[in-house]
Design a protein around this motif. Sequence first.
Motif, PDB file in Angstrom:
ATOM      1  N   ASP A  13      12.669  19.288  12.877  1.00  0.00           N
ATOM      2  CA  ASP A  13      11.959  20.479  13.354  1.00  0.00           C
ATOM      3  C   ASP A  13      10.510  20.176  13.721  1.00  0.00           C
ATOM      4  O   ASP A  13       9.747  21.082  14.058  1.00  0.00           O
ATOM      5  CB  ASP A  13      11.996  21.590  12.294  1.00  0.00           C
ATOM      6  N   ALA A  14      10.108  18.894  13.611  1.00  0.00           N
ATOM      7  CA  ALA A  14       8.735  18.513  13.963  1.00  0.00           C
ATOM      8  C   ALA A  14       8.761  17.329  14.930  1.00  0.00           C
ATOM      9  O   ALA A  14       7.921  16.438  14.857  1.00  0.00           O
ATOM     10  CB  ALA A  14       7.928  18.191  12.706  1.00  0.00           C
ATOM     11  N   ARG A  15       9.763  17.349  15.793  1.00  0.00           N
ATOM     12  CA  ARG A  15       9.864  16.356  16.880  1.00  0.00           C
ATOM     13  C   ARG A  15       9.841  14.922  16.352  1.00  0.00           C
ATOM     14  O   ARG A  15       9.092  14.071  16.847  1.00  0.00           O
ATOM     15  CB  ARG A  15       8.747  16.581  17.905  1.00  0.00           C
ATOM     16  N   GLY A  16      10.641  14.705  15.277  1.00  0.00           N
ATOM     17  CA  GLY A  16      10.825  13.325  14.804  1.00  0.00           C
ATOM     18  C   GLY A  16       9.789  12.845  13.805  1.00  0.00           C
ATOM     19  O   GLY A  16       9.763  11.666  13.465  1.00  0.00           O
ATOM     20  N   VAL A  17       8.943  13.795  13.317  1.00  0.00           N
ATOM     21  CA  VAL A  17       7.926  13.399  12.324  1.00  0.00           C
ATOM     22  C   VAL A  17       8.183  14.151  11.018  1.00  0.00           C
ATOM     23  O   VAL A  17       8.285  15.382  11.029  1.00  0.00           O
ATOM     24  CB  VAL A  17       6.499  13.745  12.826  1.00  0.00           C
ATOM     25  N   LEU A  18       8.284  13.412   9.916  1.00  0.00           N
ATOM     26  CA  LEU A  18       8.352  14.078   8.617  1.00  0.00           C
ATOM     27  C   LEU A  18       6.936  14.526   8.267  1.00  0.00           C
ATOM     28  O   LEU A  18       6.047  13.701   8.058  1.00  0.00           O
ATOM     29  CB  LEU A  18       8.885  13.103   7.545  1.00  0.00           C
ATOM     30  N   LEU A  19       6.737  15.853   8.248  1.00  0.00           N
ATOM     31  CA  LEU A  19       5.401  16.428   8.008  1.00  0.00           C
ATOM     32  C   LEU A  19       5.295  16.891   6.569  1.00  0.00           C
ATOM     33  O   LEU A  19       6.045  17.794   6.154  1.00  0.00           O
ATOM     34  CB  LEU A  19       5.218  17.665   8.873  1.00  0.00           C
ATOM     35  N   GLU A  20       4.380  16.303   5.837  1.00  0.00           N
ATOM     36  CA  GLU A  20       4.120  16.790   4.488  1.00  0.00           C
ATOM     37  C   GLU A  20       2.987  17.804   4.558  1.00  0.00           C
ATOM     38  O   GLU A  20       2.020  17.612   5.319  1.00  0.00           O
ATOM     39  CB  GLU A  20       3.731  15.633   3.563  1.00  0.00           C
ATOM     40  N   LEU A  21       3.104  18.860   3.788  1.00  0.00           N
ATOM     41  CA  LEU A  21       2.030  19.858   3.652  1.00  0.00           C
ATOM     42  C   LEU A  21       1.472  19.703   2.248  1.00  0.00           C
ATOM     43  O   LEU A  21       2.243  19.717   1.277  1.00  0.00           O
ATOM     44  CB  LEU A  21       2.592  21.270   3.843  1.00  0.00           C
ATOM     45  N   VAL A  22       0.159  19.536   2.144  1.00  0.00           N
ATOM     46  CA  VAL A  22      -0.470  19.263   0.847  1.00  0.00           C
ATOM     47  C   VAL A  22      -1.543  20.285   0.537  1.00  0.00           C
ATOM     48  O   VAL A  22      -2.487  20.443   1.325  1.00  0.00           O
ATOM     49  CB  VAL A  22      -1.170  17.877   0.847  1.00  0.00           C
ATOM     50  N   GLU A  23      -1.408  20.944  -0.608  1.00  0.00           N
ATOM     51  CA  GLU A  23      -2.488  21.801  -1.124  1.00  0.00           C
ATOM     52  C   GLU A  23      -3.100  21.065  -2.310  1.00  0.00           C
ATOM     53  O   GLU A  23      -2.414  20.827  -3.312  1.00  0.00           O
ATOM     54  CB  GLU A  23      -1.917  23.160  -1.556  1.00  0.00           C
ATOM     55  N   LEU A  24      -4.361  20.688  -2.179  1.00  0.00           N
ATOM     56  CA  LEU A  24      -5.002  19.912  -3.243  1.00  0.00           C
ATOM     57  C   LEU A  24      -5.205  20.791  -4.471  1.00  0.00           C
ATOM     58  O   LEU A  24      -5.380  22.012  -4.348  1.00  0.00           O
ATOM     59  CB  LEU A  24      -6.349  19.370  -2.758  1.00  0.00           C
ATOM     60  N   LEU A  65      -4.312  26.727  11.001  1.00  0.00           N
ATOM     61  CA  LEU A  65      -3.325  26.663   9.912  1.00  0.00           C
ATOM     62  C   LEU A  65      -3.577  25.457   8.994  1.00  0.00           C
ATOM     63  O   LEU A  65      -3.416  25.530   7.789  1.00  0.00           O
ATOM     64  CB  LEU A  65      -1.932  26.549  10.547  1.00  0.00           C
ATOM     65  N   PHE A  66      -3.994  24.343   9.596  1.00  0.00           N
ATOM     66  CA  PHE A  66      -4.210  23.124   8.820  1.00  0.00           C
ATOM     67  C   PHE A  66      -5.695  22.796   8.731  1.00  0.00           C
ATOM     68  O   PHE A  66      -6.447  23.064   9.668  1.00  0.00           O
ATOM     69  CB  PHE A  66      -3.469  21.943   9.456  1.00  0.00           C
ATOM     70  N   ILE A  67      -6.096  22.148   7.627  1.00  0.00           N
ATOM     71  CA  ILE A  67      -7.510  21.799   7.443  1.00  0.00           C
ATOM     72  C   ILE A  67      -7.805  20.452   8.108  1.00  0.00           C
ATOM     73  O   ILE A  67      -8.793  20.305   8.804  1.00  0.00           O
ATOM     74  CB  ILE A  67      -7.848  21.727   5.938  1.00  0.00           C
ATOM     75  N   CYS A  68      -6.944  19.479   7.822  1.00  0.00           N
ATOM     76  CA  CYS A  68      -7.161  18.135   8.366  1.00  0.00           C
ATOM     77  C   CYS A  68      -5.919  17.303   8.079  1.00  0.00           C
ATOM     78  O   CYS A  68      -5.001  17.767   7.402  1.00  0.00           O
ATOM     79  CB  CYS A  68      -8.387  17.470   7.723  1.00  0.00           C
ATOM     80  N   ILE A  69      -5.917  16.081   8.597  1.00  0.00           N
ATOM     81  CA  ILE A  69      -4.864  15.151   8.177  1.00  0.00           C
ATOM     82  C   ILE A  69      -5.270  14.642   6.812  1.00  0.00           C
ATOM     83  O   ILE A  69      -6.350  14.051   6.652  1.00  0.00           O
ATOM     84  CB  ILE A  69      -4.720  13.993   9.191  1.00  0.00           C
ATOM     85  N   ASP A  70      -4.424  14.884   5.804  1.00  0.00           N
ATOM     86  CA  ASP A  70      -4.754  14.427   4.454  1.00  0.00           C
ATOM     87  C   ASP A  70      -4.527  12.930   4.328  1.00  0.00           C
ATOM     88  O   ASP A  70      -5.347  12.207   3.775  1.00  0.00           O
ATOM     89  CB  ASP A  70      -3.932  15.179   3.403  1.00  0.00           C
ATOM     90  N   HIS A  71      -3.374  12.477   4.816  1.00  0.00           N
ATOM     91  CA  HIS A  71      -3.068  11.041   4.786  1.00  0.00           C
ATOM     92  C   HIS A  71      -1.890  10.739   5.690  1.00  0.00           C
ATOM     93  O   HIS A  71      -1.177  11.652   6.119  1.00  0.00           O
ATOM     94  CB  HIS A  71      -2.767  10.562   3.358  1.00  0.00           C
ATOM     95  N   ALA A 105       0.772  13.681   6.700  1.00  0.00           N
ATOM     96  CA  ALA A 105       0.506  14.778   5.760  1.00  0.00           C
ATOM     97  C   ALA A 105      -0.675  15.620   6.225  1.00  0.00           C
ATOM     98  O   ALA A 105      -1.780  15.090   6.418  1.00  0.00           O
ATOM     99  CB  ALA A 105       0.229  14.218   4.368  1.00  0.00           C
ATOM    100  N   TYR A 106      -0.438  16.914   6.389  1.00  0.00           N
ATOM    101  CA  TYR A 106      -1.484  17.868   6.739  1.00  0.00           C
ATOM    102  C   TYR A 106      -1.982  18.551   5.468  1.00  0.00           C
ATOM    103  O   TYR A 106      -1.171  18.991   4.645  1.00  0.00           O
ATOM    104  CB  TYR A 106      -0.945  18.969   7.656  1.00  0.00           C
ATOM    105  N   ARG A 107      -3.286  18.659   5.327  1.00  0.00           N
ATOM    106  CA  ARG A 107      -3.849  19.396   4.193  1.00  0.00           C
ATOM    107  C   ARG A 107      -3.926  20.871   4.545  1.00  0.00           C
ATOM    108  O   ARG A 107      -4.323  21.215   5.666  1.00  0.00           O
ATOM    109  CB  ARG A 107      -5.239  18.870   3.861  1.00  0.00           C
ATOM    110  N   VAL A 108      -3.539  21.717   3.594  1.00  0.00           N
ATOM    111  CA  VAL A 108      -3.592  23.169   3.806  1.00  0.00           C
ATOM    112  C   VAL A 108      -4.331  23.804   2.629  1.00  0.00           C
ATOM    113  O   VAL A 108      -4.370  23.233   1.538  1.00  0.00           O
ATOM    114  CB  VAL A 108      -2.168  23.785   3.927  1.00  0.00           C
ATOM    115  N   ALA A 109      -4.902  24.973   2.871  1.00  0.00           N
ATOM    116  CA  ALA A 109      -5.628  25.661   1.795  1.00  0.00           C
ATOM    117  C   ALA A 109      -4.650  26.430   0.914  1.00  0.00           C
ATOM    118  O   ALA A 109      -4.820  26.502  -0.304  1.00  0.00           O
ATOM    119  CB  ALA A 109      -6.657  26.610   2.388  1.00  0.00           C
ATOM    120  N   ASP A 110      -3.613  27.007   1.539  1.00  0.00           N
ATOM    121  CA  ASP A 110      -2.684  27.869   0.806  1.00  0.00           C
ATOM    122  C   ASP A 110      -1.264  27.526   1.255  1.00  0.00           C
ATOM    123  O   ASP A 110      -0.796  27.988   2.298  1.00  0.00           O
ATOM    124  CB  ASP A 110      -3.033  29.335   1.124  1.00  0.00           C
TER     125      ASP A 110
END
Length: 144
Positions: free
Chosen positions: A126-137, A1-7, A85-90
């Motif tokens: 909903d992510a066990r105490g982590v604010l997760l950003e999803l980033v599509e470049l 689902l995710f490409i990599c950790i973006d930051h 922040a997780y990088r995603v393609a879509d």
Amino acid sequence: LFICIDHVGLAVPDLDEAVKFHAEAFGWRELHREVNEEQGVAEAMLGTGEQGEENAKIQLLAPLREDSAIGKFLAKNGPGIQQLAYRVADLDHVSAVLRERGLRLLYPEAKRGTGGSRINFVHPKDARGVLLELVELPKEPAAH
Ligand code: CMX
């Protein structure tokens, strides 16, 4: 689902001071800086390499207003890690999948993030105490 950790995003009270500290103490290089009025932040992206290369990155986030997400985070926790922040393609696809899995996304539609990216967030509860950003470049990176 995710490409990599973006930051990894760090909340800081003073952007210039924080950029200087992370450069001098750890050798991070400033790749990009911008103000995002909608998010209420002045931000700098720091990397281990050159602009345009694949980099390990941290993002320094300073509040423009006390009632912004970063302003509230600093008031409650002080400086520190605010987001992963997780990088995603879509982004739309990933958002749909995560909603299907019962996770709350903060925005009904993607918003504008760093350098013209499209972003959304999974609620920290909903992510066990982590604010997760999803980033599509962006397809074409914005001018520096
Ligand atoms: N990481 C982990 N947990 C967090 C958190 C964070 N960054 N922010 C809030 N929480 C937790 C709080 O501790 C609180 O938990 P408890 O109820 O157990 O105390 C809970 O989530 C709700 O927090 P809150 O203080 O009531 O909510 P806020 O008004 O501070 O809003 C949030 C939290 C995540 C909705 C808000 O920060 C937000 O909208 N964030 C997304 C936007 C953003 O972060 N923008 C800045 C960066 C911009 C960019 O990256 O481009």
